[in-house]
Design an enzyme around this catalytic site. Structure first.
Site, PDB file in Angstrom:
ATOM      1  N   GLU A   1       0.823  -1.213   0.000  1.00 55.48           N
ATOM      2  CA  GLU A   1       0.000   0.000   0.000  1.00 55.48           C
ATOM      3  C   GLU A   1       0.856   1.261   0.000  1.00 55.48           C
ATOM      4  OE1 GLU A   1      -2.836  -0.474   3.175  1.00 55.48           O
ATOM      5  OE2 GLU A   1      -3.800  -2.175   2.200  1.00 55.48           O
TER       6      GLU A   1
ATOM      7  N   GLU B   1      -4.025  -8.977  -0.517  1.00 56.24           N
ATOM      8  CA  GLU B   1      -4.542  -8.845   0.856  1.00 56.24           C
ATOM      9  C   GLU B   1      -6.055  -8.833   0.753  1.00 56.24           C
ATOM     10  OE1 GLU B   1      -2.323  -6.159   3.328  1.00 56.24           O
ATOM     11  OE2 GLU B   1      -4.150  -5.521   4.377  1.00 56.24           O
TER      12      GLU B   1
END
Length: 842
Positions: free
Chosen positions: A426, A502
């Protein structure tokens, strides 16, 4: 006679010392520096500790530790609020100091180095008062050449660390939390350990049971014309694969490359984790001056639009989980038995892969994954240049990133379990041209060091990452959450596939059920718990059912890594602003390693070798008589009938969904939860017996499970697991029942004892919160206890704790002498006591 005996004894002692010195000088010596460390927070008061060591895990828990007032951008927050438990509410902030001595043999003229598998954080290493080395990143392995600083005899080693506030988004641990190894070689000519790289010569020609050509490379430091080397390779049974012969260096440049055959090759996979052993011996003339041993596996990896993810040429979906590095009540201090327990629990569920989120793994963890058969995505960074937290890795990225990637890859590239590298999670720069260039650079660096594995990273801003070209440069484009965007993402990817790097972030508390049962992304209850009906998720995430619909319906979704396999310390979403709450709710298993109901949901979908039948909730609800109490069954069977006290509640089948979630409104589709679960939503509670009968695809009865209302508490039940147990940590139907558990007298081995309060028939008292105490005697010590309650402020390292949902886990540690270890658990309030004795053997 006494004088003669004394003289003989002195001569014998001297001879043994000389022999030991000569032996040490003649061969490589690797010593794990685990005992006799002195630790201090202030360099004034010192205590003796054992390494690996986490100085903060004993607590106390307190909201003041690293209290952060921030807006968590990754969670969509725009306003800063007080985050009390974000990094675990444990005292990991500040300085820590370690020191101990080590010995160097008389006459030593060789090479000496210290290998640190990780030190939290910013370790400065000194030998005999002189600074010998430093590493910025607490999660990485690093080596320190201490040859210029050592002397014959006793040497003093010191390691100074500092952890800054707001330097982590979760609990990082503190101290020398991974092993420290002293490596001595008798000559300054030696094998560079991290230069050794073994892999197939041609991956296209690797097949099970056939002859496979392998190639290997390694470097010799300070080579001379007198140097030669010898290679020995054996299979798992100790059979030598080819005759040994000495090879001289042609150009004396120290860079060695050679080929060797493996006949009837056995390939490494999660189902068959075959390993081979290589020994490289280095000679100066006829004298052996160094020897390096290595375990390796033979396997191939490819990822493509046509085949998806392929291991050994066979397409398979990755059934993975993300794991933070802490081990619950042990903190960050790595331990082999605890790692084995984790991996075995996950494999019993059908999991075949781990993502080391969001940092470099330990060598010990990768060794366990190699031997037990668990694929790994080895991750590196949680941030690059832009800081997600004020004092995070962004402080070091520009100067240290390349060195950190190099250490990660070189230290771990011989682990067959690692199937891909991850360069980030991220990353805020994913929407920029600069971020795209950094991604290309780091991926290229991985390829240079290891051309055999693909590279990925987890992206959470799909539109930004795709518009900038950030996603398109990756070998494996990984997307975190937002499955409803998958089809749009794919249309912009030349690769033709994507990975759920994820997924899920479903939240639950073991044994806690909330009524009415309402699927919601806004889970928040007054008690700081989440419902174990597995219907609560976060604003950015979803339920397991949503991920599976995409994976099952589209070949181009190559798998997933669920957030997370186990609860971890810190990041207590959705209770970031709630106190007390100091650990996560995301885990499929709780912080103690006990399965939540969600474990059986994943098992019903992932475990192909054994069937699953699991009913929830428990059936002890005094005061709910006559009230609607939905019942779920998690099973791989397509159909089941439910009975309450013999009365049928209906025979139902799993339902085809309306298709994968394609927009936020689709999260509300009526049959969203009925494709992978069997649900009776209108059952009214009455005490007694809950029974389910499952049916196979032909409509024939295939199994059943019964849950009973608990009676009065009658006894404490103790179930022991050790790494030597012949049973897995999780038995699919019955409680844990290992056969002949023993501990090894190495001072490190652990036993995990699950304590349950039950009635006279053995039924769990599901809401028991009794205060228990623990006493350990004999050949071991009490190490920790954990009940899995994210709101508990009881310290892990004190021998007392309350049950949570009727259970907790006690961890005991073997000593270094053989004998018996006895754990006594007492419930003084009820007058109950139970003992278990575990043999400790050399």
């Amino acid at each position: 006679m006494p004088e003669i005996a004394k003289t003989m004894k002195q001569l014998l002692t001297a001879a043994l010392l000389v022999a030991a010195t000569m032996t040490t000088l003649a061969q490589r010596q690797e010593t794990t520096l685990s005992d006799d460390w002195q630790f201090s927070r202030d360099r004034q008061a010192w205590q003796t500790v054992q390494v690996p060591h986490d100085w903060a895990i004993s607590g106390p828990f307190d909201k003041k530790w690293d209290m952060q007032t921030v807006a968590i951008v990754q969670n969509g927050e725009k306003e800063a609020t007080e985050k009390t438990g974000r990094s675990g509410a444990l005292p990991w902030i500040g300085e820590g100091h370690y020191k101990r001595t080590f010995s160097v043999p008389s006459g030593f003229k060789g090479h000496a180095e210290l290998l640190f598998d990780g030190a939290m954080a910013e370790p400065t290493v000194s030998v005999n008062g002189l600074r010998a080395g430093y590493w910025a990143y607490g999660y990485n392995s690093f080596r320190v050449d201490v040859t210029p600083f050592i002397k014959e005899g006793e040497n003093e080693l010191s390691v100074d660390l500092q952890n800054l506030e707001e330097s982590s988004r979760w609990y990082p641990g503190a101290g020398l939390y991974r092993p420290v190894t002293l490596i001595l070689t008798p000559s300054k000519t030696y094998i560079d350990d991290w230069s050794l790289f073994v892999r197939p010569a041609d991956e296209k020609k690797v097949k099970e049971g056939e002859r496979v050509a392998m190639k290997a490379n390694f470097n010799i430091v300070n080579p001379t014309e007198r140097i030669s080397y010898e290679v020995k390779v054996t299979d798992a049974d100790g059979n030598q694969l080819f005759p040994e012969e000495k090879n001289t260096l042609e150009f004396a440049n120290g860079k060695i490359g050679f080929m060797f055959p493996v006949k009837d090759a056995r390939l490494w996979s999660p189902e068959s984790p075959t390993l081979y052993n290589m020994t490289i011996s280095l000679y100066d003339g006829q004298q052996k001056i160094d020897e390096k041993q290595l375990r390796f596996g033979i396997r191939t990896i490819s990822v493509s639009k046509k085949g998806g993810f392929q291991l050994n040429g066979v397409s398979r979906k990755l059934k993975g989980v993300c794991l933070h590095h802490d081990l619950g009540p042990l903190g960050a201090a790595v331990n082999k038995a605890a790692l084995i327990r984790q991996v075995k629990i996950l494999k019993e569920m059908g999991c075949d892969a781990i993502r080391t989120a969001h940092n470099m793994p330990s060598q010990m963890q990768m060794d366990v994954c190699d031997s037990l058969g668990m694929m790994v995505m080895a991750e590196s960074f949680d941030m690059w240049i832009y800081p997600k937290c004020k004092n995070g890795y962004a402080r070091f990225f520009r100067k240290w990133a390349d060195r950190d990637i190099e250490n990660l890859v070189r230290a771990h590239r011989n682990h067959p379990s690692i199937v891909m590298w991850s360069i980030g999670n991220e990353i805020p720069e994913q929407g920029s041209a600069e971020g795209r260039q950094i991604a290309m650079h780091l991926q290229d660096l991985c390829h240079q060091l290891d051309p055999t594995r693909p590279v990925t990273q987890g992206m959470d801003r799909a539109e930004n990452a795709l518009s900038s070209g950030f996603a398109q440069v990756m070998d494996v484009p990984g997307f975190n959450y937002r499955v409803h965007k998958y089809d749009k993402n794919l249309s912009q990817l030349w690769q033709g596939f994507l990975l759920g790097s994820e997924t899920a972030s479903t939240v639950s508390s073991r044994g806690v059920y909330k009524f009415p049962v309402t699927p919601t992304s806004h889970s928040y209850h007054d008690d700081g718990q989440c419902s174990s009906y597995d219907v609560e998720w976060c604003s950015w995430s979803n339920l397991p059912d949503d991920d599976w619909a995409w994976q099952d319906d589209y070949d181009w979704v190559i798998g997933e890594f669920v957030w997370t396999g186990f609860d971890y310390l810190g990041e207590p979403t959705p209770y970031d602003n709630y106190w007390p709450s100091r650990s996560s709710y995301f885990g499929i298993c709780d912080l103690a390693g006990l399965p939540k109901d969600r474990y059986w949901l994943y098992r019903s979908h992932w475990q192909m070798q054994q069937h699953t039948i699991h009913l929830l909730p428990h059936w002890t609800w005094p005061g709910r008589e006559g009230e609607v109490t939905p019942v779920y069954c998690y099973t791989d069977y397509p159909e089941a009938e439910l009975f309450v006290n013999g009365k049928s509640q209906g025979r139902i089948m799993k339902q085809a969904s309306d298709g994968p979630v394609t927009g936020q409104t689709a999260y509300k589709q009526s049959n969203r939860l009925d494709r992978y679960r069997l649900r009776w939503n209108d059952v009214k509670y009455e005490p007694g017996e809950l029974r389910v009968v499952v049916y196979d695809g032909q409509g024939l009865p295939a199994g059943e499970q019964t849950v009973r209302t608990a009676g009065k508490p009658a006894k404490l039940k103790l179930d022991v697991w050790t790494q030597s147990s012949t049973a897995s940590p999780i038995n699919p139907i019955n409680p844990i029942n290992p056969i002949n558990p023993i501990l090894h007298a190495d001072g490190q081995d652990l036993a995990f004892v699950t304590v349950s309060l039950v009635d006279r028939r053995g039924t769990l008292i599901p809401e028991a919160a009794d205060q228990l105490s623990f006493q350990v005697s004999g050949a071991g010590t009490f190490r920790a206890a954990c009940n899995g309650d994210a709101t508990s402020l009881e310290p892990f390292t004190e021998p007392a704790m309350r049950l949570f949902s009727g259970q907790l886990v006690v961890v005991v540690q073997a000593g270094q002498q053989a004998g018996n270890l006895t754990l006594t658990v007492s419930d003084r309030e009820r007058g109950l006591k139970q003992k278990v004795t575990i043999p400790v053997k050399n």
